[in-house]
Design an enzyme around this catalytic site. Structure first.
Site, PDB file in Angstrom:
ATOM      1  CD  GLU A 116      31.287  43.086  -0.755  1.00  0.00           C
ATOM      2  OE1 GLU A 116      30.843  41.735  -1.055  1.00  0.00           O
ATOM      3  OE2 GLU A 116      30.975  43.873  -1.067  1.00  0.00           O
ATOM      4  CB  SER A 140      80.709  69.468 -39.059  1.00  0.00           C
ATOM      5  OG  SER A 140      80.981  69.811 -40.573  1.00  0.00           O
TER       6      SER A 140
END
Length: 687
Positions: free
Chosen positions: A94, A364
């Site tokens: 690159e 409960s």
């Protein structure tokens, strides 16, 4: 002729002067513009290089279990944590002069401009790595001269304030590799199933081939084109002396195994749990002055993968094949660390978390909270109240309430607190609330971490307050801890993108003051083991008998059932587990499979989670003693007393009378007086 020649020379000199003046003007203008650019660059300061990074979640063992990102899956890796072949490959192909230029390669620009002019379009790229990095950070990929000018300005700013390695590291972490992967680390994991630092020369060069055109050079979509591009990169590396010809040829001929088929973004480990982690992380980071939107966090969670898989397997096995939903959560009494969490049957269909978001009646399952308050107010496991049909008035006598037991039956005689809890007698619970008052009950609920809206009505004793399973399980976990203020948590630590630890859960620094007397917590725990004990069965069986055949160790637990909700929460010495089952629409539980699902999932999980571990008794604190009593009378057991059981009480509450004492038996068979309950506190049968 001579005059014409002189005239021609004059024109030529005039033209040369004009050209020279024009060139000088352009030169001066260029210098001015360049100077202005430098002034702007220094006044603007360094551009921010921050990019959104994926947040990584780890389980308690440090293994990855998922991630979270905002459109770009990126895991930041330092240059030192990448294979050197990767950086060399990108530089070679690159920008071979990357370490020499100041952001631009003028020779490449000139060549590109000539080709662009000849083709009358922006066709040839000449971007350096710095320019590409600037484009990745700040710009689009449109091929326009405006973008190129802006790209050049950003590139110059980056080069002015940052060194080359920082730029290269940023570039390698922002470049796009296709398939939703940004940066070398994410791409390496996607293509090869490994971290970027472990890439071979062959893998690094194949990876470097992709960004030229992710849709063209992906080795997944077009392996031939990728291989051709890889060869170009290897030749460039040989040219620049990064590798030898022999190394390049070996890499080119090496067979590379792609692992992309093992990447499954759709399947996430414990997705409901990770949502809760994210919510908690937002709060933790805000407290630390940070924002979770920064991204790049590494969050080490409390998830135990074995517990999570065990819970999922139990639910898969026992949840009925209908629309019944459930929530399940486990946590450790010692630390509060959440080890597993399931918020529903299908996260993809409904991400609504039924553990942390759904507020339902606990039934409960609220009774242990009530009885914790009662123990503080002088009750003991051997406090007796009469179980019989009773109408309670409240709201200054303007309203009445007549509770029923599940099977419609009553003892029609006084029963002990220990037995009432084991068989879940509703009359006993409401009478207890009337005896101790609403304030102590609500105060205990708050200390145990329950924030529901408790109204001053008798039915509150039976769990009519809407609560979350997360809060209820956390309350039980505090009882399991011996009454300490243990706060549920899903996070062990949070580390930012730079590796700094921002938050760490330190158990020693946690506020763990007592919210209950340890003696009361232990006494209550022992009473909660009664739901599995057939000795308490009377006019109705103990509520956990259906699980007893599977039980191999002590558990303290309580179930809760309403018309549309089913709860079961309980604990061993090391683990607390809670489950809710019901319908999102509030439909009633009908089939037996609906009503039994929670118990089956819970007991199977607890047994499998503890498999291979020795059974451990609950640790008895000072000031508590165990005595064998007759369940029906509460007196000390001797031969001739049928139902005998070890009951734990505070030392000052040890009974003195024998179960055969006639006066004691008379007390236990007495009728109510003036329509109210007979209050038989411990002193009524002590010396």
């Amino acid at each position: 002729m001579k005059r014409a020649h002189i005239k021609k020379q004059r024109k030529r000199r005039t033209l040369m002067k004009r050209l020279l003046l024009l060139s000088l003007s352009f030169g001066v203008a260029g210098l001015v513009m360049y100077g202005a650019l430098l002034i702007y660059i220094h006044s603007a300061g360094p551009p921010s290089l921050e990019v959104p990074n994926a947040t990584v979640f780890l389980d308690r063992n440090g293994d990855p279990i998922g991630d979270r990102h905002s459109g770009e899956r990126r895991y930041w890796a330092s240059l030192d944590d990448m294979s050197p072949f990767l950086a060399e490959a990108f530089v070679a192909v690159e920008d071979k002069d990357f370490y020499k230029h100041k952001g631009f390669d003028y020779s490449r620009i000139a060549a590109a401009v000539m080709k662009d002019v000849k083709s009358f379009r922006k066709a040839e790229g000449a971007s350096t790595i710095t320019q590409q990095y600037a484009r990745n950070l700040f710009l689009t990929h449109q091929k326009t001269w405006t973008r190129k000018v802006n790209e050049a300005v950003y590139a110059r700013r980056i080069e002015t304030f940052y060194d080359k390695d920082t730029i290269l590291e940023g570039y390698l972490n922002t470049v796009y590799f296709g398939h939703g992967m940004y940066g070398a680390e994410a791409a390496s994991k996607f293509f090869f199933g490994k971290e970027a630092e472990d890439l071979t020369l062959a893998e690094a060069t194949l990876l470097a081939a992709v960004p030229k055109g992710p849709s063209v050079y992906s080795p997944v979509n077009n392996p031939e084109a990728a291989a051709e591009r890889q060869e170009i990169i290897l030749n460039a590396m040989v040219r620049d002396g990064y590798v030898t010809r022999e190394q390049a040829d070996h890499a080119l001929n090496q067979r590379i195994a792609l692992k992309h088929d093992q990447w499954d973004e759709g399947e996430k480990v414990a997705p409901y749990f990770l949502d809760e982690v994210w919510r908690e992380a937002e709060n933790r980071l805000e407290e630390a002055g940070r924002n979770i939107a920064e991204g790049g966090w590494t969050i080490r969670t409390t998830l135990d993968p074995f517990h999570q898989k065990t819970a999922e397997a139990a639910a898969e096995k026992w949840m009925p094949d209908n629309s019944l939903q459930f929530g399940f959560v486990t946590m450790e009494p010692e630390s509060g660390q959440v080890t597993s969490l399931i918020g529903g049957r299908d996260y993809a269909a409904s991400p609504f978390n039924r553990v942390t978001q759904a507020e339902r009646q606990s039934g409960s399952a609220m009774k242990p909270v009530l009885y914790a308050a009662a123990l503080e107010q002088g009750f003991t496991p051997l406090t007796f109240l009469k179980s019989e049909p009773t109408v309670f008035t409240f709201d200054d006598g303007r309203q009445e309430y007549e509770p029923r037991n599940v099977n419609g039956k009553f003892a029609e005689r006084p029963i002990s607190l220990a037995q009432a809890l084991a068989i879940s007698d509703n009359i006993f619970a409401v009478k207890t609330l009337e005896e101790i008052g609403y304030k102590p009950f609500k105060d205990m609920a708050a200390r145990l971490g329950i924030t529901g809206n408790f109204v001053d009505a008798p039915a509150t004793a039976l769990g009519t307050t809407e609560v979350t399973l997360y809060e209820m399980t956390g309350a039980y976990n505090r009882i399991a801890s011996g009454g300490r203020r243990v706060v549920p948590t899903t996070i062990q630590s949070i580390t930012d993108a730079s590796g700094e630890i921002v938050y760490q859960s330190d158990e020693e620094e946690k506020e763990q003051r007592e919210v209950m007397d340890p003696a009361d917590a232990f006494v209550l725990t022992q009473m909660m083991t009664g739901m599995f004990d057939p000795v308490f069965s009377d006019y109705t069986p103990a509520t956990g008998l259906s699980m007893r055949a599977s039980q191999t160790r002590p558990y303290a637990a309580k179930s809760g059932t309403t018309l549309s909700d089913q709860y079961l929460i309980g604990f061993s010495t090391t683990l607390t587990a809670g489950i809710w089952a019901g319908f999102d629409e509030g439909n009633r539980l009908t089939e037996n499979s609906d009503k039994m699902a929670a118990k089956k999932v819970w007991i199977e999980f607890m047994e499998d989670a503890h498999a291979g571990l020795p059974p451990e008794p609950f640790v008895q604190p000072e000031g508590v003693t165990g005595v064998i009593v007759d369940v029906e009378t509460g007196g000390l057991a001797v031969e001739g007393c049928g139902k005998q059981r070890m009951i734990y009480v505070k030392e000052r509450n040890v009974p003195r009378k024998l179960c055969t004492d006639p006066a004691l038996r008379q007390d236990r068979s007495s009728d109510t007086k003036d329509g109210g309950p007979i209050r038989l506190f411990p002193f009524s049968f002590f010396d």
